[in-house]
Scaffold this active site. Structure first.
Site, PDB file in Angstrom:
ATOM      1  N   HIS A  66       0.583  -1.379   0.183  1.00 56.06           N
ATOM      2  CA  HIS A  66      -0.166  -0.059   0.042  1.00 56.06           C
ATOM      3  C   HIS A  66       0.968   1.172   0.004  1.00 56.06           C
ATOM      4  O   HIS A  66       1.638   1.563   0.772  1.00 56.06           O
ATOM      5  CB  HIS A  66      -0.855  -0.015   1.155  1.00 56.06           C
ATOM      6  CG  HIS A  66      -1.861  -1.166   1.430  1.00 56.06           C
ATOM      7  ND1 HIS A  66      -3.106  -1.158   0.960  1.00 56.06           N
ATOM      8  CD2 HIS A  66      -1.597  -2.446   1.899  1.00 56.06           C
ATOM      9  CE1 HIS A  66      -3.743  -2.219   1.304  1.00 56.06           C
ATOM     10  NE2 HIS A  66      -2.596  -3.092   1.836  1.00 56.06           N
ATOM     11  N   ARG A  68      -0.735   4.197  -0.682  1.00 58.82           N
ATOM     12  CA  ARG A  68      -1.737   5.197  -0.322  1.00 58.82           C
ATOM     13  C   ARG A  68      -1.737   6.485  -1.189  1.00 58.82           C
ATOM     14  O   ARG A  68      -2.331   7.439  -0.799  1.00 58.82           O
ATOM     15  CB  ARG A  68      -1.255   5.804   1.082  1.00 58.82           C
ATOM     16  CG  ARG A  68      -0.731   4.915   2.300  1.00 58.82           C
ATOM     17  CD  ARG A  68      -2.092   3.926   2.643  1.00 58.82           C
ATOM     18  NE  ARG A  68      -1.806   3.262   3.700  1.00 58.82           N
ATOM     19  CZ  ARG A  68      -2.513   2.181   4.080  1.00 58.82           C
ATOM     20  NH1 ARG A  68      -3.576   1.810   3.429  1.00 58.82           N
ATOM     21  NH2 ARG A  68      -2.130   1.623   5.157  1.00 58.82           N
ATOM     22  N   ASP A 156      -8.735  -5.360  -1.995  1.00 58.27           N
ATOM     23  CA  ASP A 156      -8.100  -5.407  -1.036  1.00 58.27           C
ATOM     24  C   ASP A 156      -8.588  -4.349   0.032  1.00 58.27           C
ATOM     25  O   ASP A 156      -9.001  -3.427  -0.235  1.00 58.27           O
ATOM     26  CB  ASP A 156      -6.540  -5.116  -1.389  1.00 58.27           C
ATOM     27  CG  ASP A 156      -5.823  -5.412  -0.041  1.00 58.27           C
ATOM     28  OD1 ASP A 156      -5.465  -6.288   0.195  1.00 58.27           O
ATOM     29  OD2 ASP A 156      -5.446  -4.376   0.658  1.00 58.27           O
ATOM     30  N   HIS A 248      -2.432 -12.729   2.108  1.00 58.74           N
ATOM     31  CA  HIS A 248      -1.866 -12.805   3.611  1.00 58.74           C
ATOM     32  C   HIS A 248      -2.593 -13.922   4.070  1.00 58.74           C
ATOM     33  O   HIS A 248      -3.404 -13.785   5.159  1.00 58.74           O
ATOM     34  CB  HIS A 248      -1.974 -11.412   4.201  1.00 58.74           C
ATOM     35  CG  HIS A 248      -3.366 -10.644   3.728  1.00 58.74           C
ATOM     36  ND1 HIS A 248      -4.624 -11.074   3.607  1.00 58.74           N
ATOM     37  CD2 HIS A 248      -3.562  -9.255   3.656  1.00 58.74           C
ATOM     38  CE1 HIS A 248      -5.708 -10.190   3.514  1.00 58.74           C
ATOM     39  NE2 HIS A 248      -5.022  -9.151   3.379  1.00 58.74           N
ATOM     40  N   ASN A 291      -4.769  -6.739   9.739  1.00 63.86           N
ATOM     41  CA  ASN A 291      -5.767  -7.560   9.213  1.00 63.86           C
ATOM     42  C   ASN A 291      -5.159  -8.380   8.173  1.00 63.86           C
ATOM     43  O   ASN A 291      -4.730  -7.729   7.067  1.00 63.86           O
ATOM     44  CB  ASN A 291      -6.884  -6.744   8.761  1.00 63.86           C
ATOM     45  CG  ASN A 291      -7.913  -6.220   9.363  1.00 63.86           C
ATOM     46  OD1 ASN A 291      -8.089  -6.772  10.774  1.00 63.86           O
ATOM     47  ND2 ASN A 291      -8.614  -5.244   9.426  1.00 63.86           N
ATOM     48  N   ASP A 318       2.459  -6.902   2.605  1.00 65.11           N
ATOM     49  CA  ASP A 318       1.181  -5.943   3.045  1.00 65.11           C
ATOM     50  C   ASP A 318       1.701  -5.031   3.964  1.00 65.11           C
ATOM     51  O   ASP A 318       1.336  -4.502   4.737  1.00 65.11           O
ATOM     52  CB  ASP A 318       0.237  -6.968   3.639  1.00 65.11           C
ATOM     53  CG  ASP A 318      -1.007  -6.285   4.136  1.00 65.11           C
ATOM     54  OD1 ASP A 318      -1.176  -5.297   3.328  1.00 65.11           O
ATOM     55  OD2 ASP A 318      -1.615  -6.813   4.998  1.00 65.11           O
ATOM     56  N   HIS A 322       0.855   3.994   8.323  1.00 65.90           N
ATOM     57  CA  HIS A 322      -0.172   4.828   8.913  1.00 65.90           C
ATOM     58  C   HIS A 322       0.786   5.827   9.702  1.00 65.90           C
ATOM     59  O   HIS A 322       1.688   5.734   9.991  1.00 65.90           O
ATOM     60  CB  HIS A 322      -1.134   4.033   9.901  1.00 65.90           C
ATOM     61  CG  HIS A 322      -1.909   3.040   9.309  1.00 65.90           C
ATOM     62  ND1 HIS A 322      -3.011   3.510   8.533  1.00 65.90           N
ATOM     63  CD2 HIS A 322      -2.137   1.756   9.396  1.00 65.90           C
ATOM     64  CE1 HIS A 322      -3.691   2.217   7.980  1.00 65.90           C
ATOM     65  NE2 HIS A 322      -2.975   1.239   8.664  1.00 65.90           N
ATOM     66  N   PRO A 332      -5.456  -0.685  11.320  1.00 62.19           N
ATOM     67  CA  PRO A 332      -4.894  -2.012  10.965  1.00 62.19           C
ATOM     68  C   PRO A 332      -3.719  -1.849  10.094  1.00 62.19           C
ATOM     69  O   PRO A 332      -3.812  -1.436   9.026  1.00 62.19           O
ATOM     70  CB  PRO A 332      -6.001  -3.181  10.591  1.00 62.19           C
ATOM     71  CG  PRO A 332      -6.878  -2.089  10.002  1.00 62.19           C
ATOM     72  CD  PRO A 332      -6.955  -0.833  10.795  1.00 62.19           C
ATOM     73  N   GLY A 333      -2.693  -2.608  10.464  1.00 66.37           N
ATOM     74  CA  GLY A 333      -1.468  -2.564   9.467  1.00 66.37           C
ATOM     75  C   GLY A 333      -0.327  -2.047  10.081  1.00 66.37           C
ATOM     76  O   GLY A 333      -0.475  -1.098  10.917  1.00 66.37           O
TER      77      GLY A 333
END
Length: 434
Positions: A66, A68, A156, A248, A291, A318, A322, A332-333
Site C-alpha cells: 500500500h 496510499r 483489498d 496474506h 488484518n 502487505d 499509517h 490496522p497494519g
C-alpha cells in the site's frame, strides 16, 4: 557497463561464491571469469562495484503493498514508498487500489505506474479494484482492462460480499487472463469484530485485562471470517476457471484448503506475510492490530511449514503504513518493506533451515512467475539487472524512526534480526546504498 565483483551469487537455482556479474544496458550481460574480472577492472569504460563477499540476489518482488497514493499521502506516497522499497531490497511491487479515490480504471493505474517509473527508485504495478469504487456491485470496468498493463484485480481491504458478483467478476478475469487477488474476510463477520476492537482500544488504559480479552474475541471472529471467505473464493475460482491469488493467508485451516485445492488442480496461489511468520498473537500490546490479525503460535508454525514444503507460493509484505495518530486510533497494519528480508531470513533460514536459494524463489522468482514477468527474478544472462546485495549474517536492531517510509510504526520495534540490505540496483543503477 557495470561490473559487480567479489560477490556470492544466489537465486532459486544457484549459490556460487566469489563470482561476478557484468551489467550492460540495464541487463545482465554475463558472468565473467576471474581472469576477465581483472581485465575489466582495468578497463576505463567499465564502472566497478566491490561486493566485499556479500550476497547478490535478484531484487525482491512484492505482490501486496500500500503506497496510499492518491488521497492518503499523509500515510505514504509513491516517492516515500518507493524509497522504502529500495531500502528493503525491492525492485517491483504490486500496489493495492484502496486509495482515495479508489483505483478503478486502467488509466488511473497506469498513471501510478508512470509516477513510480519517473521517480526511479522502484517499479510498480498498480492493481485495479474488482468492483468500481468498491461499491460491491459494478464490474463493467473490468472489460476495459488489458492484462499486460493491469494483471491484477483486487478488492483489498474489503471482500466482495455478493457471491454472484464475485463469480461474474472471476469469469471476466478468466476470459481476460487477470489474476484475482483476494482479501479473504467475510464482511458480516468482520463487521461483528469491529466494535470489539473499538471497545478494546477504549479500555486499553483503564482495564488492560478486559481490553486483551475483547481483542481475543475479535480475533477469533476474524479467524472464522478468513476461513469462510477463503473456502468460498476457492470454490468460485474452481467454477470460473480464473487464476486466484490468496492474500496474506494466516490460518492453518486456510493453508489446508490451499493444499487441497492445488491437489485438485484449481489455479490457486497464496502469499504469507513476514509479520505472520515472525509474530504470533500478542497479549501485551493491543496496538499490534493488523488484518488479518496475528494468529496463534500453532497457526504461525503452519505458515512456516507451508513455505518450507511448497504449499505457499510467495512472501508479500502487505506494507500498510499509517500516521502515528491513525495507529493510536486503531488503524490496522504497519510498515513492512524495510524489515521483510531480515524477518524472513531470521525465521526461515536461520531458525528453520531454509536454503537462501529457496528464500530467493519465494521473494523473487515465484512472484515474477505468477505475474508473468519473464525477465526478472533470476540471475541469468539477458535478465533485468534489478538486484539486491545482502549480508545474510549481520545482526541489527529494528528502529522504526529510521525507516524511509512515512509509516514509522512496527511491531518489531527494538527486536534484533539477522540480515541487512547493503545495496539495491534498479535496472543496473544503484538506487539504495547503506
Amino acid at each position: 557497463m557495470l561490473l559487480i565483483y567479489n560477490a556470492r551469487l544466489v537465486d532459486k537455482n544457484i549459490d556460487i561464491k566469489n563470482s561476478a556479474v557484468l551489467i550492460e544496458k540495464n541487463k545482465i550481460a554475463g558472468f565473467p571469469s576471474k581472469t576477465n574480472v581483472q581485465m575489466l577492472l582495468k578497463d576505463p569504460k567499465v564502472s566497478s562495484f566491490n561486493a566485499r563477499g556479500l550476497t547478490l540476489m535478484p531484487s525482491f518482488i512484492d505482490m501486496h503493498a500500500h503506497f496510499r497514493d492518491p488521497g492518503l499521502t499523509q500515510k505514504e506516497d509513491i516517492e516515500t514508498g518507493s524509497k522504502a522499497a529500495a531500502a528493503g531490497g525491492y525492485g517491483l511491487l504490486v500496489l493495492m487500489p484502496n486509495t482515495n479515490p479508489v483505483i478503478s480504471s486502467q488509466e488511473a493505474a497506469l498513471a501510478n505506474d508512470k509516477k513510480a517509473a519517473d521517480l526511479g527508485f522502484a517499479d510498480v504495478i498498480q492493481s485495479v479494484s474488482i468492483t468500481k469504487d468498491f461499491d460491491g456491485k459494478t464490474i463493467s470496468h473490468l472489460e476495459e482492462l488489458n492484462a499486460k498493463s493491469v494483471p491484477v484485480i483486487t478488492e483489498d481491504g474489503k471482500e466482495v460480499a455478493d457471491s454472484d458478483i464475485m463469480f461474474r467478476a472471476m469469469c471476466t478475469a478468466a476470459k481476460k487472463k487477470l489474476i484475482v487477488a483476494c482479501h479473504c474476510e467475510d464482511p458480516s463477520l468482520a463487521a461483528a469484530a469491529r466494535p470489539l476492537r473499538k471497545e478494546a482500544l477504549e479500555q486499553a488504559s483503564a482495564d488492560k485485562g478486559r481490553a486483551v480479552k475483547l481483542l481475543k474475541q475479535a480475533d477469533e471472529i476474524l479467524q472464522l471470517a478468513e476461513d469462510c471467505a477463503t473456502f468460498r473464493n476457492i470454490r468460485l475460482a474452481e467454477q470460473s476457471g480464473c487464476r486466484l491469488h490468496l492474500c496474506h493467508v494466516s490460518t492453518a485451516k486456510c493453508i489446508e484448503a490451499v493444499h487441497r485445492a492445488k491437489k485438485e488442480g484449481i489455479k490457486v496461489t497464496c502469499e504469507i506475510t513476514p509479520h505472520h511468520l515472525g509474530l504470533s498473537e500478542n497479549k501485551t500490546n493491543i496496538f499490534h492490530i493488523v488484518n488479518p490479525p496475528l494468529r496463534s503460535e500453532s497457526d504461525r508454525k503452519a505458515l512456516v511449514k507451508a513455505l518450507l514444503d511448497g504449499t505457499a507460493d510467495v512472501i508479500s509484505t502487505d506494507h500498510a503504513p499509517h500516521t502515528s495518530e491513525d495507529k493510536a486510533a486503531g488503524s490496522p497494519g504497519f510498515s513492512g518493506l524495510e524489515t521483510s528480508f531480515a524477518v524472513c531470513n531470521t525465521v526461515l533460514v536461520k531458525q528453520n533451515g531454509m536454503k537462501l536459494k529457496k528464500l530467493s524463489e519465494l521473494m523473487s522468482a515465484k512472484p515474477a512467475e505468477i505475474l508473468g514477468i519473464k525477465n526478472r527474478g533470476l540471475l541469468q544472462e539477458g535478465f533485468d539487472a534489478s538486484l539486491v546485495l545482502v549480508d545474510p549474517d549481520r545482526q541489527w536492531t529494528v528502529r522504526g524512526e529510521e525507516f524511509a517510509s512515512k509509516g514509522k510504526y512496527t511491531p518489531l520495534e527494538g527486536k534484533k534480526l539477522t540480515g541487512t540490505i547493503s545495496a539495491t540496483f534498479l535496472h543496473g543503477k544503484i538506487v539504495y546504498q547503506e
